[in-house]
Design an enzyme around this catalytic site. Structure first.
Site, short mmCIF file in Angstrom:
data_model
loop_
_atom_site.label_atom_id
_atom_site.label_comp_id
_atom_site.label_asym_id
_atom_site.label_seq_id
_atom_site.Cartn_x
_atom_site.Cartn_y
_atom_site.Cartn_z
CG ASP A 117 -27.71 39.29 1.66
OD1 ASP A 117 -28.53 38.99 0.78
OD2 ASP A 117 -26.53 38.86 1.66
CG ASN A 146 -29.62 42.65 -6.46
OD1 ASN A 146 -29.84 43.44 -5.54
ND2 ASN A 146 -28.84 41.59 -6.28
C1 IPE Z 1 -26.60 42.91 -1.69
O1 IPE Z 1 -27.08 41.63 -1.56
C2 IPE Z 1 -27.63 43.78 -2.34
C3 IPE Z 1 -28.82 44.03 -1.55
C4 IPE Z 1 -29.04 43.64 -0.33
C5 IPE Z 1 -29.81 44.83 -2.21
P1 IPE Z 1 -26.77 40.49 -2.65
O2 IPE Z 1 -27.43 39.27 -2.18
O3 IPE Z 1 -27.13 40.98 -4.00
O4 IPE Z 1 -25.18 40.40 -2.56
P2 IPE Z 1 -24.20 39.22 -2.94
O5 IPE Z 1 -24.56 38.78 -4.32
O6 IPE Z 1 -24.41 38.14 -1.93
O7 IPE Z 1 -22.84 39.82 -2.83
C1 IPE Z 2 -31.76 40.56 -0.29
O1 IPE Z 2 -32.07 39.22 -0.17
C2 IPE Z 2 -32.69 41.30 -1.22
C3 IPE Z 2 -32.13 41.60 -2.54
C4 IPE Z 2 -30.88 41.50 -2.87
C5 IPE Z 2 -33.05 42.08 -3.56
P1 IPE Z 2 -31.53 38.15 -1.21
O2 IPE Z 2 -32.53 38.02 -2.30
O3 IPE Z 2 -30.16 38.48 -1.65
O4 IPE Z 2 -31.53 36.83 -0.33
P2 IPE Z 2 -30.44 35.69 -0.35
O5 IPE Z 2 -29.12 36.33 -0.10
O6 IPE Z 2 -30.51 35.06 -1.70
O7 IPE Z 2 -30.86 34.78 0.74
MG MG Z 3 -28.30 37.97 -1.00
#
Ligand code: IPE
Ligand code: IPE
Ligand code: MG
Length: 235
Positions: free
Chosen positions: A12, A60
């Site tokens: 994340d 996502n």
């Molecule tokens: C979890 O991260 C999913 C991945 C790392 C692929 P998200 O960024 O989607 O999770 P939330 O929305 O903060 O819970």
């Molecule tokens: C994790 O990074 C990757 C995916 C969930 C695809 P994020 O895209 O969730 O990054 P933040 O949480 O918005 O910083």
């Molecule tokens: Mg995230």
């Protein structure tokens, strides 16, 4: 030192990593892909046998269309190159998640990668992509109903065979970057007795020091699995 056999990582913070540097979010996803090698090399060094990376959740898809399509384009662009790089490191790669919503180019690349690396043995790398724990459980139930599995024959072991993780040990350690303290629908059945480690580092910055900290922390945990003495059911 007690080493986890299976480490699962919620990668994340790619977006925040980019935004903090004044870059578009997609640059964070690019940097995130690059960082997989650094972390994987490090885990191989510790003797970890299985690594599962959460790369894209079933939720996502709800992000803005340009982020989703940009992310898919980055993957399509790098996947063959990544497959070769992982193969040269003797990594066995498998996909975990839904296949029905991926582009045909990605699907072909997934099959190619799995086939190319199927006899590799340094480490098993599972990429959770279009993965959701609830979706996985629901699909398992649907499949069991289709097969007419008798309720009296159903136990935890039988059920687990219908999950993407069939044949894999449950994750011993789940690491989440970017400081969040939640599972976000990751391995919800398999994580029943997993240990957790979270770090404030964004995924593209996660390196040797944080992995060392996670390993050290894990080695000091007393896992009881609901019993009174510290026992590891896997022996
Ligand atoms: C979890 O991260 C999913 C991945 C790392 C692929 P998200 O960024 O989607 O999770 P939330 O929305 O903060 O819970
Ligand atoms: C994790 O990074 C990757 C995916 C969930 C695809 P994020 O895209 O969730 O990054 P933040 O949480 O918005 O910083
Ligand atoms: Mg995230």
């Amino acid at each position: 030192m007690k080493v986890p056999a299976h480490v699962a990582i919620i990668m994340d913070g790619n977006g925040r990593w980019a935004t903090r540097q004044g870059l578009p979010r997609l640059e964070g996803h690019r940097a995130g892909v690059d960082n997989i090698h650094r972390v994987l090399d490090c885990l191989v060094g510790y003797g970890v046998k299985h690594v599962t990376l959460y790369a894209f959740s079933t939720e996502n898809w709800g992000r803005p269309e340009d982020e989703v399509s940009g992310l898919m384009s980055i993957l399509e662009e790098v996947i063959y190159e990544e497959a070769e790089a992982l193969h040269s490191k003797d990594v066995r790669v498998r996909h975990m998640g839904r296949r029905d919503r991926l582009s045909s180019r990605l699907l072909d690349a997934v099959s190619y990668t799995q086939d190319l690396t199927k006899n590799n043995g340094s480490i098993n790398l599972n990429i959770a992509f279009d993965y959701g724990g609830r979706d996985e459980i629901l699909e398992a139930i649907k499949q069991m109903v289709r097969e007419g599995v008798c309720p009296d024959d159903l136990d935890e072991e039988t059920f687990a065979r219908y999950l993407y993780t069939d044949g894999l040990p449950d994750p011993d350690l789940i690491i989440r970057t970017a400081g969040e303290l939640r599972l976000s629908n990751f391995l919800i059945w398999q994580s029943a007795y997993s240990e957790y480690f979270t770090t404030a580092s964004m995924w593209p910055d996660l390196g040797e020091d944080e992995i060392a900290e996670a390993m050290e922390s894990f080695s000091q945990r007393q896992r009881r699995f609901g019993a009174l003495r510290s026992e590891d059911p896997s022996g």
